[in-house]
Design an enzyme around this catalytic site. Structure first.
Site, PDB file in Angstrom:
ATOM      1  N   ASP A 203       0.822  -1.203   0.000  1.00 15.82           N
ATOM      2  CA  ASP A 203       0.000   0.000   0.000  1.00 15.82           C
ATOM      3  C   ASP A 203       0.862   1.262   0.000  1.00 15.82           C
ATOM      4  OD1 ASP A 203      -2.717   1.232   0.357  1.00 15.82           O
ATOM      5  OD2 ASP A 203      -1.837   1.896   2.255  1.00 15.82           O
ATOM      6  N   GLU A 270       1.824  -0.128  -4.888  1.00 13.79           N
ATOM      7  CA  GLU A 270       0.860   0.923  -5.218  1.00 13.79           C
ATOM      8  C   GLU A 270       1.613   2.236  -5.320  1.00 13.79           C
ATOM      9  OE1 GLU A 270      -3.309   3.001  -3.763  1.00 13.79           O
ATOM     10  OE2 GLU A 270      -1.872   2.334  -2.276  1.00 13.79           O
TER      11      GLU A 270
END
Length: 533
Positions: A203, A270
């Site tokens: 993330d 990401e």
């Protein structure tokens, strides 16, 4: 000498599951691990190779799992570690890989590390998070803005300092310049690798390191209120710092240490950055980074043949020599493809996603043509929407429950779903589309089967053909040609020399194939052809 094997993630496809919304088995209206296990055969039948599961770690759910309170546990809402082990074993038995969503930039403010860190300025874990003194006037240390609006700093009256949070105040940023933090987080990744997970989606990887001097970010001269507060500044100093690549290299080394010829562990980052900066996250030959820095450009791309051809060419040209491409049409944060482009072009978009060179990631429900769901004001859950209402930034519309059938609550739950179902769930569901030859599900299943049957689609080179009208066309390898009509009018395409046979159309209808070298495409129609040798 043994032949070098192609890693599975180069030829495979990835399917993102938002666990709260996939399948509930205990009637609380929230999806769970047992529900994912229950639906594994559906995923095998669909034809995907790996599932990426959004966060399932213990969490107060201020941001629905992206505020982690324990990196080596399972939130009771989703089940137990035993449930996870059963899911992993069942997936592996079926030949499916399992990727976890790792959230390293920040933890929950309920994490024991942060509880210690904020207990006093002299606590040994104080430096595990980012603490700074106020300016002389008492204001925050700099002008950094949270991605969820407002200052990226929260005042802690007990210890008289601000702490950094790139997202909610309940999500304090970890200090990745502290070696102890790096070691602790790598240990957490090691815990899951030892359990057998096949990799991680990392993330907000580009957020993880901040400028050491905490310099103000430059103001955005083009900002307006409709863009959201986070865009008031350019995140020059609060993201994408050079030191992050050393951390990515350490994560990669850990993944490689657990890889075997039969089980290559993969890291997906990401990263929302322009191509020239995105490519740096592949790392170097001496210090490899993540295997797949996510390429999100299709999500907001201008939907016309020339713009898409230019985007594909630019991305392919930017890739490092050993960098493998990847493509995404949507995820848990962005509007669904069918909403952005309409039902007919959503089918063409799936054909594009699954025939481009590189690893595709599908978002759950897109294989049904699911659209964004309007959420009544009283049912809004997303803190992003609640902090800046009315701007259309909320993510609830793309996180609604998966419709499995026309049974009560679409077969998702025996209880009240945590978010409302879409208005078309009685007809747009897995059971309704499974045996419908004209359905989106049938198309996606056929595309994924074709990727496996045609080596040119899973690994062949890509060569763009000159755009004609609204038609985006390219070849894969020496044998496959893809032509996509991105417009609502009939189009023609000049075919390369040779004879071709049709393999698949996006609308399930026949083709007007003229063997003199011309191809007629219906409005909103994509086709795949194979050269006859």
């Amino acid at each position: 000498m043994t032949e070098e094997r192609t890693p599975w993630w180069r030829t495979g496809s990835i399917y993102q599951i938002y666990p709260r919304s996939f399948q509930d088995t205990d009637g609380d209206g929230i999806g769970d691990l047992a529900g994912i296990t229950q639906r594994l055969d559906y995923l095998v039948d669909l034809g995907i190779d790996a599932v990426w599961i959004s966060p399932i770690f213990p969490s107060p759910m201020a941001d629905f799992g992206y505020d982690v309170a324990d990196y080596v546990g399972i939130d009771p809402r989703f089940g137990t570690l035993d449930d996870f082990d059963r899911l992993l074993a069942a997936a592996h038995t079926r030949g499916l890989r399992v990727l976890l969503d790792f959230v390293p930039n920040h933890s929950s403010d309920r994490h024991p590390w942060f509880v210690e860190s904020r207990s006093s300025r002299t606590n040994p874990k104080r430096d595990w998070y980012i603490w700074r003194d106020a300016k002389p006037d008492g204001s925050p240390p700099n002008n950094w803005i949270s991605d969820f609006g407002g200052p990226a700093w929260e005042w802690d009256a007990a210890t008289g300092q601000y702490y950094s949070h790139a997202f909610l105040p309940q999500q304090p940023d970890l200090n990745w310049r502290n070696p102890a933090v790096v070691d602790a987080m790598l240990d957490a990744m090691r815990f899951w690798l030892e359990r057998g997970v096949d990799g991680f989606r990392i993330d907000v990887l580009w957020h993880m390191v901040k400028h050491a001097e905490f310099i103000d970010n430059p103001l955005n001269p083009d900002w307006h209120a409709g863009m959201g507060d986070m865009h008031r500044v350019h995140q020059t100093h609060s993201t994408d710092q050079p030191e992050v690549h050393d951390i990515a290299a350490r994560m990669r080394a850990l993944a490689e240490a657990f890889s075997t010829p039969d089980c290559e562990r993969v890291l997906i980052g990401e990263i929302y950055l322009p191509f020239e900066r995105l490519m740096q996250y592949y790392g170097t030959a001496e210090a490899p980074g993540v295997h797949l820095p996510f390429n999100f450009t299709l999500i907001d791309a201008a939907w016309n043949a020339r713009a898409l051809a230019a985007l594909i060419a630019e991305y392919e040209a930017a890739l490092p020599a050993d960098g493998w491409p990847n493509w995404v049409l949507g995820n848990h944060d962005r509007p669904r493809s069918a909403t952005k482009r309409g039902a007919a072009q959503a089918r063409v978009a799936q054909m594009l996603l699954l025939t481009l060179r590189g690893t595709p990631t599908l978002y759950y429900g897109d294989e049904l043509g699911m659209e964004d769901v309007a959420i009544p004001l009283g049912q809004v859950q997303d803190p992003r929407e609640l902090r800046e209402p009315g701007l259309g930034l909320g993510r609830d519309p793309v996180r609604t429950p998966m419709p499995w059938s026309d049974a009560a609550n679409a077969g998702f739950s025996t209880g009240t779903p945590w978010l409302p179902l879409g208005p078309d769930w009685r007809t747009r569901n897995v059971a309704a589309e499974r045996d419908d030859p004209a359905s989106m599900l049938t198309l996606v299943r056929a595309l994924l089967a074709m990727r496996r049957a045609q080596p040119a689609l899973s690994g062949g080179d890509l060569r763009l053909l000159e755009a004609e009208g609204d038609v985006l066309a390219y070849t894969r390898g020496d044998d496959v040609l893809v032509a996509l009509n991105l417009g609502s009018n009939a189009q023609r395409l000049s075919l390369p020399t040779g004879a071709f046979v049709p393999l698949l159309t996006s609308d399930g209808t026949g083709l007007d194939l003229e063997w003199s070298g011309g191809l007629a495409l219906k409005p909103d129609q994509g086709i795949i052809l194979r050269r006859i040798r």
